[in-house]
Design an enzyme around this catalytic site. Structure first.
Site, PDB file in Angstrom:
ATOM      1  N   ARG A  46     -63.213  14.649 -16.095  1.00 36.99           N
ATOM      2  CA  ARG A  46     -62.874  14.516 -14.669  1.00 36.99           C
ATOM      3  C   ARG A  46     -64.143  14.178 -13.895  1.00 36.99           C
ATOM      4  O   ARG A  46     -64.127  13.386 -12.953  1.00 36.99           O
ATOM      5  CB  ARG A  46     -62.216  15.784 -14.120  1.00 36.99           C
ATOM      6  CG  ARG A  46     -62.006  15.705 -12.610  1.00 36.99           C
ATOM      7  CD  ARG A  46     -60.920  16.596 -12.010  1.00 36.99           C
ATOM      8  NE  ARG A  46     -60.711  17.861 -12.660  1.00 36.99           N
ATOM      9  CZ  ARG A  46     -61.515  18.930 -12.570  1.00 36.99           C
ATOM     10  NH1 ARG A  46     -62.625  18.859 -11.819  1.00 36.99           N
ATOM     11  NH2 ARG A  46     -61.252  20.034 -13.204  1.00 36.99           N
ATOM     12  N   LYS A 196     -55.489  -5.118  -7.858  1.00 38.01           N
ATOM     13  CA  LYS A 196     -55.216  -6.495  -7.455  1.00 38.01           C
ATOM     14  C   LYS A 196     -56.179  -7.452  -8.178  1.00 38.01           C
ATOM     15  O   LYS A 196     -56.124  -7.553  -9.376  1.00 38.01           O
ATOM     16  CB  LYS A 196     -55.301  -6.595  -5.927  1.00 38.01           C
ATOM     17  CG  LYS A 196     -54.596  -5.435  -5.184  1.00 38.01           C
ATOM     18  CD  LYS A 196     -53.094  -5.439  -5.312  1.00 38.01           C
ATOM     19  CE  LYS A 196     -52.416  -4.172  -4.836  1.00 38.01           C
ATOM     20  NZ  LYS A 196     -52.742  -3.713  -3.510  1.00 38.01           N
TER      21      LYS A 196
HETATM   22  C1  LIG Z   1     -52.598  -2.456  -2.777  1.00 31.87           C
HETATM   23  C2  LIG Z   1     -53.531  -2.178  -1.684  1.00 31.87           C
HETATM   24  C3  LIG Z   1     -54.029  -0.885  -1.446  1.00 31.87           C
HETATM   25  C4  LIG Z   1     -53.592   0.306  -2.266  1.00 31.87           C
HETATM   26  O1  LIG Z   1     -54.000   0.222  -3.586  1.00 31.87           O
HETATM   27  P1  LIG Z   1     -53.191   0.852  -4.838  1.00 31.87           P
HETATM   28  O2  LIG Z   1     -54.024   0.476  -5.984  1.00 31.87           O
HETATM   29  O3  LIG Z   1     -51.821   0.246  -4.822  1.00 31.87           O
HETATM   30  O4  LIG Z   1     -53.136   2.325  -4.592  1.00 31.87           O
HETATM   31  C5  LIG Z   1     -54.954  -0.715  -0.415  1.00 31.87           C
HETATM   32  N1  LIG Z   1     -55.342  -1.756   0.349  1.00 31.87           N
HETATM   33  C6  LIG Z   1     -54.873  -3.011   0.162  1.00 31.87           C
HETATM   34  C7  LIG Z   1     -55.348  -4.118   1.049  1.00 31.87           C
HETATM   35  C8  LIG Z   1     -53.950  -3.269  -0.852  1.00 31.87           C
HETATM   36  O5  LIG Z   1     -53.486  -4.515  -1.020  1.00 31.87           O
END
Ligand SMILES: *Cc1c(COP(=O)(O)O)cnc(C)c1O
Length: 382
Positions: A46, A196
């Protein structure tokens, strides 16, 4: 070192016991100690894990930062930032932040006595009017979702630094460290949903924070090891693998975006295109100044602002898959009014230009001609 080299060599450490060129997946929860406190730098996963350490170094380096911390999701990373605050503190955010961030602010942290204020930060003058002694964080997303507003990071930062103790946080998910480096404009913390573009293959959920400030890093590290939103070693391995192609992927996303922009611009069924590379985009000049290129995220509205046509269009593309998320190698298409922004009443949505026919695309790295053909056949249905 140039970026294309950096993404491949950053965080790369040859495994001392075997010479393995790729950091192994250290699938372990604990580490054997010789005597209490006498260990090889790792005690419990952790707190620290070698696969995660390699990823944190890599992400920090490509953001031109000193310290990186990875999380089990982008929201886990955002959560750690707000835990720097205490009741009575205020966060000022741009009005069109990511829906999940807005939900966390409003439905979770408001109950802890933290105040959230939203403003149009594309005009940095707006912020001087609302900053107070309680303001502790300015939260920026640029480009924003889904209208690709661009916020002048350096200007906001200059306003913030005239006050004491205001942190500027930039959610750099849409831009990626390839196109925009907020720390170099004075931001204190950069946030990524590595789910992303950084991961890039739609196969993991991951978040990251990067900072240059050692005290801030220590505080965030304490929050992270105490609260525990850490990613597992397998996901860290996948993210490390994704980063190696981040540069060429982002370049291709941008190149495809330019071609698709040209197609949409000449399409007689399209009304407005939202993309920072568009000359008419209201913040095009700032985008040109603070970004290397304009990215693969684009939105557009239809001449007939009609929800049925929008739904028909997004349901009839074949390569552009109808799904939430973005930044993967495959192209995605979505409809904010009925998907990500459905919980906001129509009149409220439309005040912010989220019209019934607004369509958002995450342009992948397929051949642009195929993507254009796909859009063409989908447009022929409406
Ligand atoms: C997807 C996203 C998040 C959140 O991220 P997760 O990995 O889905 O928890 C935060 N900010 C933006 C701009 C995003 O596109």
């Amino acid at each position: 070192m140039k970026l294309a080299t950096k993404v491949i060599h950053s965080g790369l450490e040859i495994d001392p016991s075997t010479g393995a060129i790729i950091t192994p997946i250290y699938q372990t929860s604990t580490y054997v100690q010789k005597k209490p406190g006498d260990n090889l730098g790792y005690e419990y996963s952790r707190t620290k894990n070698p696969t995660r350490t390699a990823l944190e170094k890599s992400i920090a380096q490509i953001e031109d930062g000193k310290y990186g911390i990875c999380y089990s999701s982008g929201m886990g990373a955002a959560d750690a930032i707000i835990k720097l605050l205490k009741p009575g503190d205020e966060v000022i955010a741009n009005k069109d932040i990511y829906g999940g961030t807005y939900r966390m602010f409003e439905q979770v942290f408001k109950n802890f006595g933290i105040t959230f204020t939203y403003a149009d930060l594309t005009n940095s003058k707006n912020i001087s009017k609302i900053i107070s002694n309680q303001t502790k964080i300015i939260w920026i997303e640029s480009p924003s979702n889904p209208l690709m507003d661009i916020i002048n990071i350096e200007e906001i930062n200059n306003v913030a630094k005239q006050q004491k103790n205001i942190l500027v946080v930039v959610d750099n998910t849409f831009a990626t460290p390839i196109l925009q480096k907020p720390l170099n404009f004075g931001a204190d913390i950069v946030l990524h949903s590595a789910t992303k573009y950084i991961g890039g293959h739609s196969d993991l959920i991951m978040g990251a924070l990067i900072t240059n400030n050692p005290k801030l890093y220590e505080k965030l590290f304490l929050i992270t090891k105490s609260c525990g939103a850490v990613p597992g070693p397998m996901d860290c391995f996948l993210a490390l693998r994704g980063i190696k192609t981040l540069y060429i992927r982002v370049m291709k996303h941008c190149e495809n975006a330019r071609k698709i922009y040209r197609f949409l611009y000449n399409c007689n069924k399209v009304h407005t295109i939202y993309w920072p590379g568009e000359i008419q985009h209201k913040n095009h000049e700032i985008a040109k100044k603070q970004m290397l290129d304009f990215g693969g995220m684009m939105s557009f509205t239809l001449k007939k602002d009609n929800i049925n046509d929008a739904i028909k269009l997004i349901s009839s593309t074949k390569l552009f898959k109808l799904a939430e998320s973005l930044g993967g190698v495959e192209s995605l298409i979505s409809h904010p009014a009925s998907m990500t922004h459905a919980s906001i009443p129509r009149t409220e949505r439309e005040k912010n230009n989220i019209l019934e026919s607004l369509i958002r695309i995450s342009i992948g790295i397929e051949d642009a001609d195929d993507l254009i053909q796909d859009l063409q056949q989908a447009f022929s249905n409406i």
